[in-house]
Design a protein around this motif. Structure first.
Motif, PDB file in Angstrom:
ATOM      1  N   LYS A  88      -0.308  -2.178   9.748  1.00  0.00           N
ATOM      2  CA  LYS A  88      -0.351  -1.091   8.769  1.00  0.00           C
ATOM      3  C   LYS A  88       0.472  -1.450   7.536  1.00  0.00           C
ATOM      4  O   LYS A  88       0.067  -1.162   6.397  1.00  0.00           O
ATOM      5  N   ALA A  89       1.621  -2.084   7.733  1.00  0.00           N
ATOM      6  CA  ALA A  89       2.472  -2.482   6.610  1.00  0.00           C
ATOM      7  C   ALA A  89       1.719  -3.456   5.699  1.00  0.00           C
ATOM      8  O   ALA A  89       1.746  -3.311   4.474  1.00  0.00           O
ATOM      9  N   LYS A 133       7.162   5.035   4.307  1.00  0.00           N
ATOM     10  CA  LYS A 133       6.513   4.989   5.626  1.00  0.00           C
ATOM     11  C   LYS A 133       7.213   3.945   6.479  1.00  0.00           C
ATOM     12  O   LYS A 133       7.658   2.917   5.979  1.00  0.00           O
ATOM     13  N   TRP A 134       7.300   4.254   7.759  1.00  0.00           N
ATOM     14  CA  TRP A 134       7.641   3.260   8.768  1.00  0.00           C
ATOM     15  C   TRP A 134       6.303   2.828   9.338  1.00  0.00           C
ATOM     16  O   TRP A 134       5.516   3.669   9.792  1.00  0.00           O
ATOM     17  N   ALA A 135       6.009   1.534   9.298  1.00  0.00           N
ATOM     18  CA  ALA A 135       4.691   1.059   9.707  1.00  0.00           C
ATOM     19  C   ALA A 135       4.801  -0.221  10.521  1.00  0.00           C
ATOM     20  O   ALA A 135       5.644  -1.072  10.238  1.00  0.00           O
ATOM     21  N   ASN A 136       3.905  -0.340  11.526  1.00  0.00           N
ATOM     22  CA  ASN A 136       3.849  -1.596  12.266  1.00  0.00           C
ATOM     23  C   ASN A 136       3.311  -2.677  11.327  1.00  0.00           C
ATOM     24  O   ASN A 136       2.886  -2.383  10.205  1.00  0.00           O
ATOM     25  N   GLU A 169       8.146 -10.704  11.310  1.00  0.00           N
ATOM     26  CA  GLU A 169       7.642 -10.362  12.653  1.00  0.00           C
ATOM     27  C   GLU A 169       7.702 -11.580  13.582  1.00  0.00           C
ATOM     28  O   GLU A 169       8.149 -11.484  14.726  1.00  0.00           O
ATOM     29  N   PHE A 181      13.740  -3.084   9.516  1.00  0.00           N
ATOM     30  CA  PHE A 181      12.882  -2.784  10.658  1.00  0.00           C
ATOM     31  C   PHE A 181      13.636  -1.920  11.653  1.00  0.00           C
ATOM     32  O   PHE A 181      14.858  -1.824  11.625  1.00  0.00           O
ATOM     33  N   THR A 230       7.417  -2.963  16.613  1.00  0.00           N
ATOM     34  CA  THR A 230       8.423  -2.966  15.550  1.00  0.00           C
ATOM     35  C   THR A 230       7.823  -2.317  14.319  1.00  0.00           C
ATOM     36  O   THR A 230       6.665  -2.558  13.984  1.00  0.00           O
ATOM     37  N   GLU A 231       8.627  -1.470  13.640  1.00  0.00           N
ATOM     38  CA  GLU A 231       8.173  -0.802  12.419  1.00  0.00           C
ATOM     39  C   GLU A 231       9.028  -1.243  11.236  1.00  0.00           C
ATOM     40  O   GLU A 231      10.233  -1.454  11.376  1.00  0.00           O
ATOM     41  N   TYR A 232       8.375  -1.355  10.078  1.00  0.00           N
ATOM     42  CA  TYR A 232       9.027  -1.797   8.849  1.00  0.00           C
ATOM     43  C   TYR A 232       9.031  -0.652   7.837  1.00  0.00           C
ATOM     44  O   TYR A 232       8.053   0.090   7.741  1.00  0.00           O
ATOM     45  N   HIS A 278       7.219   0.877  21.614  1.00  0.00           N
ATOM     46  CA  HIS A 278       6.452   0.929  20.373  1.00  0.00           C
ATOM     47  C   HIS A 278       6.586  -0.419  19.666  1.00  0.00           C
ATOM     48  O   HIS A 278       7.591  -1.106  19.829  1.00  0.00           O
TER      49      HIS A 278
END
Length: 144
Positions: free
Chosen positions: A120-121, A114-117, A138, A15, A23-25, A21
């Motif tokens: 979206k992940a 992809k980096w996705a929240n 999360e 992450f 957190t993105e995974y 923003h």
């Protein structure tokens, strides 16, 4: 290495946090089969620990080395599911990308990333147990 039926694998739920923003995974899209999305992972090789496998596979599949990551050893999740009639066990640790200049470099096993929240992940990841692993990560991060 392409996924084999059954066996043991390990990987990292990576992450990143960007100011203001969510957190993105990091998810990788397989270049074979149904082109599914997963965090980086792979089969444990003989003589290798699960943790060593997670870092090796992350470097091989995404070009991200352990120097760019902060492993959160207090988060570990184990998934077990059938693959072609055999039980597969996948162990994931959580790791923060600390080097924001680090760029993902895909191996030929993957065709996209992809980096996705979280929402979206979970949309990209078709497998319920992987969705639950991301959701658990999360919750863990929000509880810190």
């Amino acid at each position: 290495m392409a996924s084999r039926a059954g066996g043991r694998a390990s990987g990292l739920i990576i992450f990143r946090r960007i100011l203001n923003h969510p957190t993105e995974y990091l998810l990788l899209q397989a270049s074979y089969g149904s082109h599914h999305w997963t965090p980086p992972k792979g089969h444990v090789e003989e003589g290798e620990s699960d943790e060593e496998t997670a870092f090796r596979e992350t470097e091989e599949e995404a070009g991200i080395t352990s120097k760019s990551l902060n492993l959160m050893k207090d988060f570990k999740i184990v998934l077990e599911y059938p693959v072609k009639g055999a039980l597969k066990k996948v162990i994931y640790w959580l790791a923060e990308l600390t080097d924001h200049d680090c760029r993902v470099k895909l191996s030929d096993e993957h065709q996209d990333f992809k980096w996705a929240n979280l929402a979206k992940a979970c949309e990209l990841v078709r497998y319920h147990d992987t969705q639950e692993a991301l959701t658990s990560a999360e919750k863990f991060l929000n509880g810190k």
